[in-house]
Design an enzyme around this catalytic site. Structure first.
Site, PDB file in Angstrom:
ATOM      1  N   ASN A   9       0.865  -1.176   0.000  1.00  0.00           N
ATOM      2  CA  ASN A   9       0.000   0.000   0.000  1.00  0.00           C
ATOM      3  C   ASN A   9       0.905   1.230   0.000  1.00  0.00           C
ATOM      4  OD1 ASN A   9      -1.945   1.954   0.330  1.00  0.00           O
ATOM      5  ND2 ASN A   9      -2.371   1.469   2.465  1.00  0.00           N
ATOM      6  N   TRP A  10       0.995   1.873  -1.159  1.00  0.00           N
ATOM      7  CA  TRP A  10       1.903   3.016  -1.291  1.00  0.00           C
ATOM      8  C   TRP A  10       1.335   4.301  -0.713  1.00  0.00           C
ATOM      9  CZ3 TRP A  10       4.239   2.531  -6.937  1.00  0.00           C
ATOM     10  CH2 TRP A  10       5.108   1.435  -6.974  1.00  0.00           C
ATOM     11  N   LYS A  11       0.060   4.288  -0.363  1.00  0.00           N
ATOM     12  CA  LYS A  11      -0.592   5.474   0.204  1.00  0.00           C
ATOM     13  C   LYS A  11      -0.384   6.672  -0.735  1.00  0.00           C
ATOM     14  CE  LYS A  11      -0.150   3.381   4.718  1.00  0.00           C
ATOM     15  NZ  LYS A  11      -0.008   3.560   6.171  1.00  0.00           N
ATOM     16  N   HIS A  95      -9.381   1.267   5.149  1.00  0.00           N
ATOM     17  CA  HIS A  95      -8.112   1.453   5.849  1.00  0.00           C
ATOM     18  C   HIS A  95      -8.321   2.407   7.015  1.00  0.00           C
ATOM     19  CE1 HIS A  95      -3.936   2.590   6.621  1.00  0.00           C
ATOM     20  NE2 HIS A  95      -3.597   1.489   5.974  1.00  0.00           N
ATOM     21  N   GLU A  97      -6.761   4.843   8.052  1.00  0.00           N
ATOM     22  CA  GLU A  97      -6.591   6.263   7.728  1.00  0.00           C
ATOM     23  C   GLU A  97      -7.852   6.824   7.084  1.00  0.00           C
ATOM     24  OE1 GLU A  97      -1.850   5.431   7.171  1.00  0.00           O
ATOM     25  OE2 GLU A  97      -3.084   5.760   5.388  1.00  0.00           O
ATOM     26  N   GLU A 167      -5.107  -4.985  10.585  1.00  0.00           N
ATOM     27  CA  GLU A 167      -4.062  -4.005  10.844  1.00  0.00           C
ATOM     28  C   GLU A 167      -4.297  -3.344  12.198  1.00  0.00           C
ATOM     29  OE1 GLU A 167      -2.215  -2.336   6.908  1.00  0.00           O
ATOM     30  OE2 GLU A 167      -4.115  -1.341   7.326  1.00  0.00           O
ATOM     31  N   GLY A 173       2.831   2.113  10.847  1.00  0.00           N
ATOM     32  CA  GLY A 173       3.779   3.198  10.684  1.00  0.00           C
ATOM     33  C   GLY A 173       4.506   3.600  11.951  1.00  0.00           C
ATOM     34  N   SER A 213       3.348  -2.423  10.209  1.00  0.00           N
ATOM     35  CA  SER A 213       4.814  -2.422  10.256  1.00  0.00           C
ATOM     36  C   SER A 213       5.422  -3.778   9.903  1.00  0.00           C
ATOM     37  CB  SER A 213       5.310  -1.940  11.630  1.00  0.00           C
ATOM     38  OG  SER A 213       4.934  -0.590  11.858  1.00  0.00           O
ATOM     39  N   GLY A 234       3.083  -1.375   4.216  1.00  0.00           N
ATOM     40  CA  GLY A 234       3.153   0.051   3.923  1.00  0.00           C
ATOM     41  C   GLY A 234       4.545   0.477   3.493  1.00  0.00           C
ATOM     42  N   GLY A 235       5.269   1.102   4.407  1.00  0.00           N
ATOM     43  CA  GLY A 235       6.574   1.683   4.097  1.00  0.00           C
ATOM     44  C   GLY A 235       7.557   0.723   3.450  1.00  0.00           C
TER      45      GLY A 235
END
Length: 251
Positions: A9-11, A95, A97, A167, A173, A213, A234-235
């Protein structure tokens, strides 16, 4: 055998040009890998470039959201029809967010899940508890509510086509990760809820990812658990050289 799906997920990261460069590198690194479904969720502006770049490869493309109408006066929104037309195959929905920053309710997310399925897109429904919920012992309660309301009204056949991504919000994150044992226990609870909603056989066939994470160091231990069927990353998915290590951990 449940499908192992590792999705990045590159957001809100990467332009269309940057997307093409990263996916070109990932495509080469992932060439020949079997036994795991590789998915990348790019911003809307990169979807066309992404689909073209991975065409003919073992990488699928996901959108990070959709609006649950085919068309209409919904300025700034993107419909499932538009996503399907581009060649998108997955869509990330619910998600944390989106829930927190854009006040998306379980009911609204449910309408998105149904819209995705109606147009042949595979929804990845995200669920998860906040730190205060876990500390208060409400993890199972919070997740069950999000699952039941997020998947309300689905037929068993539709449920089988849906992916659930657990999640824990406190681990997104932050660098904090649920231990493999903690994650497995929660995944088992989730599968039991799915079994109650549909039936045990359906629940056993559904892919439940872990997100929060996940990275190259912890992915192998997490995905070694019986009820963890991949990850929503994610990251660690933003660089091809890093993400490929997570993918290999799922083999």
């Amino acid at each position: 055998m449940r499908k192992t799906i590792i999705a990045g997920n590159w957001k809100m990261n990467k332009t269309a040009k940057e997307t093409k460069a990263t996916l070109t590198e990932l495509r080469a690194l992932a060439d020949g890998i079997e036994g795991v479904e590789i998915v990348i969720g790019t911003p809307f502006t990169s979807l066309e470039s992404a689909v073209e770049t991975v065409k003919g490869s073992n990488i699928k493309i996901a959108a990070q959201n959709l609006y649950p109408k085919d068309s209409g006066a919904f300025t700034g929104e993107v419909s499932p029809v538009m996503l399907k037309d581009l060649g998108v195959e997955y869509v990330i929905l619910g998600h944390s967010e989106r829930r927190e920053y854009f006040n998306e309710s379980n009911e609204f997310i449910n309408s998105k899940v149904k819209a995705a399925l109606a147009h042949g897109l595979t929804p990845i429904l995200c669920i998860g508890e906040k730190l205060e919920d876990r500390e208060a012992g409400r993890t199972a309660e919070v997740n069950e509510k999000q699952i039941r309301e997020g998947l309300a009204g689905l037929t068993p056949e539709e449920a089988k086509k849906t992916v659930v991504a657990y999640e824990p919000i406190w681990a997104i994150g932050t660098g904090k990760t649920a231990t493999p044992e903690m994650a497995e226990a929660t995944h088992l609870e989730i599968r039991e809820v799915l079994g109650d909603m549909f039936d045990r056989e359906i629940a056993e066939e559904m892919t439940i990812q872990y997100g929060g994470s996940m990275n190259a160091k912890n992915a192998k231990d997490l995905m070694a658990q019986k009820d963890i069927d991949g990850g929503l990353v994610g990251g660690a998915s933003l660089e091809a050289s890093t993400f490929i290590e997570v993918i290999k951990a799922g083999l």
